[in-house]
Design an enzyme around this catalytic site. Structure first.
Site, PDB file in Angstrom:
ATOM      1  N   ASP A  33       0.858  -1.189   0.000  1.00 44.70           N
ATOM      2  CA  ASP A  33       0.000   0.000   0.000  1.00 44.70           C
ATOM      3  C   ASP A  33       0.896   1.241   0.000  1.00 44.70           C
ATOM      4  O   ASP A  33       1.879   1.303   0.747  1.00 44.70           O
ATOM      5  CB  ASP A  33      -0.901  -0.013   1.239  1.00 44.70           C
ATOM      6  CG  ASP A  33      -2.074   0.928   1.112  1.00 44.70           C
ATOM      7  OD1 ASP A  33      -3.218   0.457   1.144  1.00 44.70           O
ATOM      8  OD2 ASP A  33      -1.845   2.156   0.969  1.00 44.70           O
ATOM      9  N   ILE A  34       0.570   2.219  -0.864  1.00 45.09           N
ATOM     10  CA  ILE A  34       1.432   3.417  -0.940  1.00 45.09           C
ATOM     11  C   ILE A  34       1.200   4.378   0.230  1.00 45.09           C
ATOM     12  O   ILE A  34       1.977   5.300   0.422  1.00 45.09           O
ATOM     13  CB  ILE A  34       1.277   4.242  -2.256  1.00 45.09           C
ATOM     14  CG1 ILE A  34      -0.174   4.436  -2.623  1.00 45.09           C
ATOM     15  CG2 ILE A  34       2.104   3.676  -3.377  1.00 45.09           C
ATOM     16  CD1 ILE A  34      -0.354   5.512  -3.678  1.00 45.09           C
ATOM     17  N   GLU A  97     -12.491   3.022  -1.590  1.00 46.75           N
ATOM     18  CA  GLU A  97     -12.025   4.128  -2.443  1.00 46.75           C
ATOM     19  C   GLU A  97     -11.576   3.640  -3.806  1.00 46.75           C
ATOM     20  O   GLU A  97     -11.638   4.378  -4.782  1.00 46.75           O
ATOM     21  CB  GLU A  97     -10.893   4.887  -1.748  1.00 46.75           C
ATOM     22  CG  GLU A  97     -11.408   5.663  -0.549  1.00 46.75           C
ATOM     23  CD  GLU A  97     -10.326   6.400   0.216  1.00 46.75           C
ATOM     24  OE1 GLU A  97      -9.139   6.253  -0.118  1.00 46.75           O
ATOM     25  OE2 GLU A  97     -10.698   7.104   1.172  1.00 46.75           O
ATOM     26  N   VAL A  98     -11.052   2.429  -3.879  1.00 45.62           N
ATOM     27  CA  VAL A  98     -10.611   1.861  -5.159  1.00 45.62           C
ATOM     28  C   VAL A  98     -11.501   0.648  -5.436  1.00 45.62           C
ATOM     29  O   VAL A  98     -11.579  -0.276  -4.619  1.00 45.62           O
ATOM     30  CB  VAL A  98      -9.125   1.447  -5.114  1.00 45.62           C
ATOM     31  CG1 VAL A  98      -8.717   0.844  -6.456  1.00 45.62           C
ATOM     32  CG2 VAL A  98      -8.238   2.640  -4.764  1.00 45.62           C
ATOM     33  N   HIS A 102     -10.094  -5.697  -2.942  1.00 44.74           N
ATOM     34  CA  HIS A 102      -8.792  -5.802  -2.271  1.00 44.74           C
ATOM     35  C   HIS A 102      -8.990  -5.993  -0.777  1.00 44.74           C
ATOM     36  O   HIS A 102      -9.935  -5.487  -0.182  1.00 44.74           O
ATOM     37  CB  HIS A 102      -7.913  -4.574  -2.535  1.00 44.74           C
ATOM     38  CG  HIS A 102      -8.545  -3.278  -2.162  1.00 44.74           C
ATOM     39  ND1 HIS A 102      -9.452  -2.630  -2.963  1.00 44.74           N
ATOM     40  CD2 HIS A 102      -8.390  -2.491  -1.062  1.00 44.74           C
ATOM     41  CE1 HIS A 102      -9.833  -1.505  -2.372  1.00 44.74           C
ATOM     42  NE2 HIS A 102      -9.212  -1.408  -1.211  1.00 44.74           N
ATOM     43  N   HIS A 104      -6.809  -5.508   2.796  1.00 43.58           N
ATOM     44  CA  HIS A 104      -5.633  -4.936   3.461  1.00 43.58           C
ATOM     45  C   HIS A 104      -5.088  -5.977   4.446  1.00 43.58           C
ATOM     46  O   HIS A 104      -5.859  -6.581   5.188  1.00 43.58           O
ATOM     47  CB  HIS A 104      -6.011  -3.697   4.275  1.00 43.58           C
ATOM     48  CG  HIS A 104      -6.583  -2.574   3.468  1.00 43.58           C
ATOM     49  ND1 HIS A 104      -5.879  -1.434   3.186  1.00 43.58           N
ATOM     50  CD2 HIS A 104      -7.795  -2.405   2.881  1.00 43.58           C
ATOM     51  CE1 HIS A 104      -6.633  -0.615   2.479  1.00 43.58           C
ATOM     52  NE2 HIS A 104      -7.807  -1.172   2.277  1.00 43.58           N
TER      53      HIS A 104
HETATM   54  P1  AMP Z   1      -9.901   1.401   0.202  1.00 45.70           P
HETATM   55  O1  AMP Z   1     -10.575   1.304  -1.154  1.00 45.70           O
HETATM   56  O2  AMP Z   1     -10.651   2.287   1.154  1.00 45.70           O
HETATM   57  O3  AMP Z   1      -9.604   0.055   0.785  1.00 45.70           O
HETATM   58  O4  AMP Z   1      -8.537   2.186   0.026  1.00 45.70           O
HETATM   59  C1  AMP Z   1      -7.694   1.985  -1.051  1.00 45.70           C
HETATM   60  C2  AMP Z   1      -6.290   1.724  -0.577  1.00 45.70           C
HETATM   61  O5  AMP Z   1      -5.466   1.659  -1.730  1.00 45.70           O
HETATM   62  C3  AMP Z   1      -5.693   2.794   0.340  1.00 45.70           C
HETATM   63  O6  AMP Z   1      -5.128   2.163   1.480  1.00 45.70           O
HETATM   64  C4  AMP Z   1      -4.630   3.455  -0.519  1.00 45.70           C
HETATM   65  O7  AMP Z   1      -3.521   3.884   0.223  1.00 45.70           O
HETATM   66  C5  AMP Z   1      -4.266   2.344  -1.478  1.00 45.70           C
HETATM   67  N1  AMP Z   1      -3.757   2.787  -2.765  1.00 45.70           N
HETATM   68  C6  AMP Z   1      -4.290   3.724  -3.582  1.00 45.70           C
HETATM   69  N2  AMP Z   1      -3.558   3.862  -4.708  1.00 45.70           N
HETATM   70  C7  AMP Z   1      -2.541   2.968  -4.611  1.00 45.70           C
HETATM   71  C8  AMP Z   1      -1.446   2.608  -5.441  1.00 45.70           C
HETATM   72  N3  AMP Z   1      -1.237   3.204  -6.619  1.00 45.70           N
HETATM   73  N4  AMP Z   1      -0.592   1.656  -5.016  1.00 45.70           N
HETATM   74  C9  AMP Z   1      -0.781   1.050  -3.814  1.00 45.70           C
HETATM   75  N5  AMP Z   1      -1.801   1.336  -2.991  1.00 45.70           N
HETATM   76  C10 AMP Z   1      -2.663   2.279  -3.361  1.00 45.70           C
END
Ligand code: AMP
Length: 138
Positions: A33-34, A97-98, A102, A104
């Site tokens: 995770d970035i 958010e994405v 996924h 964590h």
């Molecule tokens: P969520 O959808 O709430 O689980 O959050 C998305 C997660 O993806 C967050 O923890 C971000 O830090 C992570 N994230 C977003 N963009 C990237 C990326 N390009 N590479 C790695 N992690 C990412």
């Protein structure tokens, strides 16, 4: 809700944007995770498209959970952790958010708190943590 093939994790899967991968098999990828909320914070995703748990197939869920378990063991070992937090969010109202499924995986130490979300990690430090995780996977 339909799957957007241009979400950021789909781009990572296509190598259109960089990621720090620590594990990969036929069905899943694990990468750092970035914005790590703990040292060693990583994400596990399926290689095939789905938004989240709500539209995932049994095969996608099974493959992802097997990798989540594997990565849980790897971060425990790599960081000499006391526990592992596994988080997963579904749709914006659920904290997602994405919009590519996924999970964590966060190594935890007794008494430590997760760092607040939304802060970019140090690239070199994330690379060092990735190296430890790859080594723990053997
Ligand atoms: P969520 O959808 O709430 O689980 O959050 C998305 C997660 O993806 C967050 O923890 C971000 O830090 C992570 N994230 C977003 N963009 C990237 C990326 N390009 N590479 C790695 N992690 C990412």
């Amino acid at each position: 809700m339909s799957y957007d093939p241009d979400n950021i994790f789909a781009k990572i899967l296509r190598n259109e944007i960089p990621s720090t991968r620590v594990y990969e098999d036929d069905a899943t990828v694990a990468f750092m995770d970035i914005m790590p909320r703990a040292d060693g914070h990583l994400l596990v995703i399926p290689k095939t498209p789905c938004r989240n748990v709500l539209d995932a197939s049994p095969e996608q869920l099974s493959a992802v959970m097997q990798t989540v378990q594997k990565m849980g063991h790897a971060v425990l070992k790599a960081f000499d952790a006391d526990g592992v937090t596994i988080q997963q969010f579904n749709e914006a109202a659920g904290g997602q958010e994405v919009f590519h499924l996924h999970f964590h995986v966060l190594p935890r130490h007794e008494g430590d708190r997760l760092r607040p979300p939304g802060n970019m990690g140090d690239r070199e430090q994330i690379e060092e943590h990735a190296t430890k995780i790859r080594a723990a996977l053997g």
